[in-house]
Design a protein around this motif. Structure first.
Motif, PDB file in Angstrom:
ATOM      1  N   VAL A 187       0.846  -1.312   0.269  1.00  0.00           N
ATOM      2  CA  VAL A 187       0.025  -0.090   0.139  1.00  0.00           C
ATOM      3  C   VAL A 187       0.808   1.044  -0.032  1.00  0.00           C
ATOM      4  O   VAL A 187       0.983   2.249  -0.808  1.00  0.00           O
ATOM      5  N   VAL A 188       1.821   1.136   0.914  1.00  0.00           N
ATOM      6  CA  VAL A 188       2.798   2.429   0.944  1.00  0.00           C
ATOM      7  C   VAL A 188       3.636   2.513  -0.504  1.00  0.00           C
ATOM      8  O   VAL A 188       3.662   3.622  -0.832  1.00  0.00           O
ATOM      9  N   VAL A 195       0.903   3.952  -2.930  1.00  0.00           N
ATOM     10  CA  VAL A 195       0.729   5.482  -2.957  1.00  0.00           C
ATOM     11  C   VAL A 195       1.900   6.127  -3.428  1.00  0.00           C
ATOM     12  O   VAL A 195       2.050   7.150  -4.103  1.00  0.00           O
ATOM     13  N   SER A 218       1.727   8.663  -6.520  1.00  0.00           N
ATOM     14  CA  SER A 218       2.061  10.095  -6.017  1.00  0.00           C
ATOM     15  C   SER A 218       3.006  10.951  -7.324  1.00  0.00           C
ATOM     16  O   SER A 218       2.906  11.920  -7.288  1.00  0.00           O
ATOM     17  N   VAL A 226      -0.625  13.400  -3.583  1.00  0.00           N
ATOM     18  CA  VAL A 226      -0.639  12.378  -2.500  1.00  0.00           C
ATOM     19  C   VAL A 226      -2.000  12.012  -1.958  1.00  0.00           C
ATOM     20  O   VAL A 226      -2.529  10.704  -1.886  1.00  0.00           O
ATOM     21  N   SER A 261      -3.916   8.443  -2.711  1.00  0.00           N
ATOM     22  CA  SER A 261      -4.093   7.610  -1.377  1.00  0.00           C
ATOM     23  C   SER A 261      -5.787   7.125  -1.833  1.00  0.00           C
ATOM     24  O   SER A 261      -6.045   5.984  -1.532  1.00  0.00           O
ATOM     25  N   LEU A 281      -7.100   3.337  -2.058  1.00  0.00           N
ATOM     26  CA  LEU A 281      -8.126   2.815  -1.443  1.00  0.00           C
ATOM     27  C   LEU A 281      -9.308   2.270  -2.355  1.00  0.00           C
ATOM     28  O   LEU A 281      -9.664   1.261  -1.900  1.00  0.00           O
TER      29      LEU A 281
END
Length: 105
Positions: free
Chosen positions: A43-44, A47, A51, A56, A60, A64
């Motif tokens: 997930v990190v 993102v 980005s 950002v 995100s 999601l």
């Protein structure tokens, strides 16, 4: 970068799903700590990857929405392909990569 991000996000969602006791794709569930750690890292990474193209906040939200869709797809497809983890993982990977390719500028 979006393709790598969505691919890693799919793998993270797949690992989180495979950690469940109720999944029927593999005989023994993955260790929960390892699976959820890999999911969090993906997930990190997703993102961070999104980005590069979006802000950002938007990245995100995209992550999601993708995660919610991927988990729903995993539950629906995995119920029809019990014990066929290669089919489920490749179908989801191909579907989300093709959706991303169609939607990218």
């Amino acid at each position: 970068m979006e393709l790598v991000s969505v691919s890693s996000l799919w793998l993270g969602c797949l690992f989180a799903y495979l950690a469940s006791d109720k999944q029927q794709l593999v005989s023994l569930p993955f260790p929960k700590l390892l699976a959820w750690s890999l999911c969090g890292l993906s997930v990190v990474f997703a993102v961070w990857g999104f980005s590069h193209t979006y802000s950002v906040l938007v990245a995100s939200l995209v992550v999601l929405i993708c995660m919610m869709t991927m988990w729903i797809l995993l539950v629906l497809v995995a119920s029809h392909y019990k014990g066929r983890s290669i089919w489920v993982s490749s179908l989801g990977f191909a579907l989300f990569v093709s959706i991303l390719l169609v939607g990218v500028k």
